[in-house]
Design a protein around this motif. Structure first.
Motif, PDB file in Angstrom:
ATOM      1  N   ASN A  87      -7.373   5.462  -7.516  1.00  0.00           N
ATOM      2  CA  ASN A  87      -6.914   5.444  -8.983  1.00  0.00           C
ATOM      3  C   ASN A  87      -7.958   5.633 -10.079  1.00  0.00           C
ATOM      4  O   ASN A  87      -9.089   4.900  -9.798  1.00  0.00           O
ATOM      5  CB  ASN A  87      -6.174   4.162  -9.237  1.00  0.00           C
ATOM      6  CG  ASN A  87      -5.727   3.981 -10.717  1.00  0.00           C
ATOM      7  OD1 ASN A  87      -6.319   3.423 -11.521  1.00  0.00           O
ATOM      8  ND2 ASN A  87      -4.511   4.511 -10.852  1.00  0.00           N
ATOM      9  N   THR A 113      -3.389   8.726 -10.116  1.00  0.00           N
ATOM     10  CA  THR A 113      -3.711   7.992  -8.555  1.00  0.00           C
ATOM     11  C   THR A 113      -3.335   9.174  -7.560  1.00  0.00           C
ATOM     12  O   THR A 113      -2.473  10.088  -7.788  1.00  0.00           O
ATOM     13  CB  THR A 113      -2.561   6.890  -8.333  1.00  0.00           C
ATOM     14  OG1 THR A 113      -2.825   5.810  -9.196  1.00  0.00           O
ATOM     15  CG2 THR A 113      -2.549   6.298  -7.040  1.00  0.00           C
ATOM     16  N   TRP A 172      -3.741  10.550  -3.192  1.00  0.00           N
ATOM     17  CA  TRP A 172      -4.158  10.218  -1.783  1.00  0.00           C
ATOM     18  C   TRP A 172      -4.388  11.681  -1.089  1.00  0.00           C
ATOM     19  O   TRP A 172      -4.101  12.785  -1.784  1.00  0.00           O
ATOM     20  CB  TRP A 172      -2.983   9.515  -1.117  1.00  0.00           C
ATOM     21  CG  TRP A 172      -1.715   9.768  -1.528  1.00  0.00           C
ATOM     22  CD1 TRP A 172      -1.094   9.554  -2.573  1.00  0.00           C
ATOM     23  CD2 TRP A 172      -0.918  10.687  -0.845  1.00  0.00           C
ATOM     24  NE1 TRP A 172       0.504   9.989  -2.426  1.00  0.00           N
ATOM     25  CE2 TRP A 172       0.548  10.564  -1.320  1.00  0.00           C
ATOM     26  CE3 TRP A 172      -1.017  11.434   0.565  1.00  0.00           C
ATOM     27  CZ2 TRP A 172       1.525  11.511  -0.747  1.00  0.00           C
ATOM     28  CZ3 TRP A 172       0.075  12.208   1.102  1.00  0.00           C
ATOM     29  CH2 TRP A 172       1.299  12.296   0.351  1.00  0.00           C
ATOM     30  N   GLU A 173      -4.894  11.670   0.265  1.00  0.00           N
ATOM     31  CA  GLU A 173      -5.257  12.825   0.712  1.00  0.00           C
ATOM     32  C   GLU A 173      -6.773  13.073   0.362  1.00  0.00           C
ATOM     33  O   GLU A 173      -6.937  13.437  -0.660  1.00  0.00           O
ATOM     34  CB  GLU A 173      -4.401  14.018   0.477  1.00  0.00           C
ATOM     35  CG  GLU A 173      -3.158  14.104   1.317  1.00  0.00           C
ATOM     36  CD  GLU A 173      -3.313  13.824   2.935  1.00  0.00           C
ATOM     37  OE1 GLU A 173      -4.121  14.792   3.371  1.00  0.00           O
ATOM     38  OE2 GLU A 173      -2.749  13.241   3.466  1.00  0.00           O
ATOM     39  N   SER A 174      -7.574  13.103   1.257  1.00  0.00           N
ATOM     40  CA  SER A 174      -9.094  13.134   0.950  1.00  0.00           C
ATOM     41  C   SER A 174      -9.502  14.356   0.340  1.00  0.00           C
ATOM     42  O   SER A 174     -10.439  14.546  -0.610  1.00  0.00           O
ATOM     43  CB  SER A 174      -9.997  12.902   2.235  1.00  0.00           C
ATOM     44  OG  SER A 174      -9.633  13.786   3.156  1.00  0.00           O
ATOM     45  N   ASN A 233       0.356   5.004  -1.300  1.00  0.00           N
ATOM     46  CA  ASN A 233       0.110   6.209  -0.554  1.00  0.00           C
ATOM     47  C   ASN A 233       1.422   5.971   0.300  1.00  0.00           C
ATOM     48  O   ASN A 233       1.326   5.391   1.444  1.00  0.00           O
ATOM     49  CB  ASN A 233      -0.956   6.329  -0.100  1.00  0.00           C
ATOM     50  CG  ASN A 233      -1.165   7.670   0.976  1.00  0.00           C
ATOM     51  OD1 ASN A 233      -0.017   8.474   1.100  1.00  0.00           O
ATOM     52  ND2 ASN A 233      -1.975   7.689   1.613  1.00  0.00           N
ATOM     53  N   ILE A 283      -8.491  14.434  -3.229  1.00  0.00           N
ATOM     54  CA  ILE A 283      -9.181  13.686  -3.950  1.00  0.00           C
ATOM     55  C   ILE A 283     -10.517  14.295  -4.325  1.00  0.00           C
ATOM     56  O   ILE A 283     -11.078  13.982  -5.554  1.00  0.00           O
ATOM     57  CB  ILE A 283      -9.573  12.308  -3.309  1.00  0.00           C
ATOM     58  CG1 ILE A 283      -8.141  11.514  -3.325  1.00  0.00           C
ATOM     59  CG2 ILE A 283     -10.549  11.461  -4.049  1.00  0.00           C
ATOM     60  CD1 ILE A 283      -8.324  10.373  -2.189  1.00  0.00           C
ATOM     61  N   ALA A 314      -7.152   6.395  -0.809  1.00  0.00           N
ATOM     62  CA  ALA A 314      -6.466   6.828  -1.930  1.00  0.00           C
ATOM     63  C   ALA A 314      -7.431   6.270  -3.078  1.00  0.00           C
ATOM     64  O   ALA A 314      -8.111   5.585  -3.162  1.00  0.00           O
ATOM     65  CB  ALA A 314      -4.950   5.816  -2.060  1.00  0.00           C
ATOM     66  N   TYR A 319       0.897  -1.426   0.063  1.00  0.00           N
ATOM     67  CA  TYR A 319      -0.206  -0.047  -0.103  1.00  0.00           C
ATOM     68  C   TYR A 319       0.793   1.199   0.140  1.00  0.00           C
ATOM     69  O   TYR A 319       0.397   2.332  -0.537  1.00  0.00           O
ATOM     70  CB  TYR A 319      -0.860   0.066   1.190  1.00  0.00           C
ATOM     71  CG  TYR A 319      -1.816   1.276   1.299  1.00  0.00           C
ATOM     72  CD1 TYR A 319      -2.882   1.381   0.207  1.00  0.00           C
ATOM     73  CD2 TYR A 319      -1.830   2.172   2.111  1.00  0.00           C
ATOM     74  CE1 TYR A 319      -3.512   2.604   0.094  1.00  0.00           C
ATOM     75  CE2 TYR A 319      -2.719   3.368   1.997  1.00  0.00           C
ATOM     76  CZ  TYR A 319      -3.479   3.398   1.210  1.00  0.00           C
ATOM     77  OH  TYR A 319      -4.455   4.726   1.025  1.00  0.00           O
TER      78      TYR A 319
END
Length: 246
Positions: free
Chosen positions: A60, A67, A69-71, A51, A74, A58, A47
């Motif tokens: 994709n 790809t 990560w970090e809400s 991230n 996103i 995360a 994983y």
């Protein structure tokens, strides 16, 4: 328009942050598939290649090859890429930046302070009254900021007069405020009538109901309590001991 391929979402079901992303995906009717895994696996190499910070969520997106990560990042990506009709967003410069402002307040204010309240109230093996008091007071302060703004707008929403992603991102943490503080929701939300009405309106949305049904199933499959601990484990000290045995 070409058919949208499902976006892959990596998550551990116990934490609030992944469900902010799931809510936005649901509201925008974006197809997605979840890769649900146990919390200890966030630090596994498999994983960490996705991230390097070892946190969830995360995603994709096979439609763009991106790809992330970090809400917060996103969510900004999802609305910019897929909310072309403005279901959860405004086009005006003012409103667009107000949406971002509240998102930043959630990721830098609500999330960290509510999380620390949960840590010292529930997870930390040693009960430290000063720490519990500090972060419980911060939870109330954050709710006060939200309540004051909702009273000012008078629309029932944080930005403008419609639902935006700025409203949705606060729901997962607000909904666990009782478990995070060790008090009832009535106690924590007491005096914040605007927050209560706003939160109840969010809970009534089908996107939330569906997300929480899925969360409950995933938690049960992993044998977890609400806080991510295995059933029968009461704090982080016991949890770490269990991991060492395993």
């Amino acid at each position: 328009m070409a058919e949208i391929k499902p976006i892959k979402v990596w998550l551990t079901p116990s934490g609030p942050n992944p469900w902010k992303v799931i809510l936005v995906l649901e509201e925008l009717s974006i197809p997605y598939e979840m890769e649900s895994f146990p919390f200890p696996d966030v630090k596994k190499e498999s994983y960490l290649t996705i991230n390097p910070n070892g946190r969830v969520p995360a995603i994709n997106d096979p439609n763009t090859g991106i790809t992330l990560w970090e809400s917060g990042a996103i969510i900004l990506y999802l609305v910019e890429q897929y909310d072309k009709e403005g279901k959860l967003t405004y086009e005006s410069l003012r409103r667009k930046n107000e949406e971002r402002q509240w998102l930043m307040f959630q990721v830098s204010g609500q999330g960290p302070y509510f999380g620390q309240a949960g840590w010292f109230t529930v997870l930390h093996a040693e009960k430290i009254p000063s720490a519990i008091s500090r972060y419980t007071n911060e939870v109330r302060r954050i709710l006060g900021v939200l309540d004051g703004h909702l009273a000012k707008t008078g629309t029932g929403y944080l930005v403008g007069d419609k639902l935006t992603y700025a409203d949705l991102v606060f729901v997962p943490y607000n909904d666990r405020v009782d478990a995070l503080t060790g008090m009832s929701k009535e106690e924590v939300f007491g005096g914040y009538e605007n927050v209560v009405k706003w939160h109840e309106k969010m809970l009534a949305r089908e996107s939330w109901k569906k997300s929480m049904e899925v969360r409950a199933r995933l938690m049960d499959e992993q044998g977890l309590q609400w806080n991510g601990m295995p059933k029968g484990v009461n704090n982080m000290e016991e949890y770490m001991a269990l991991l060492k045995k395993g």
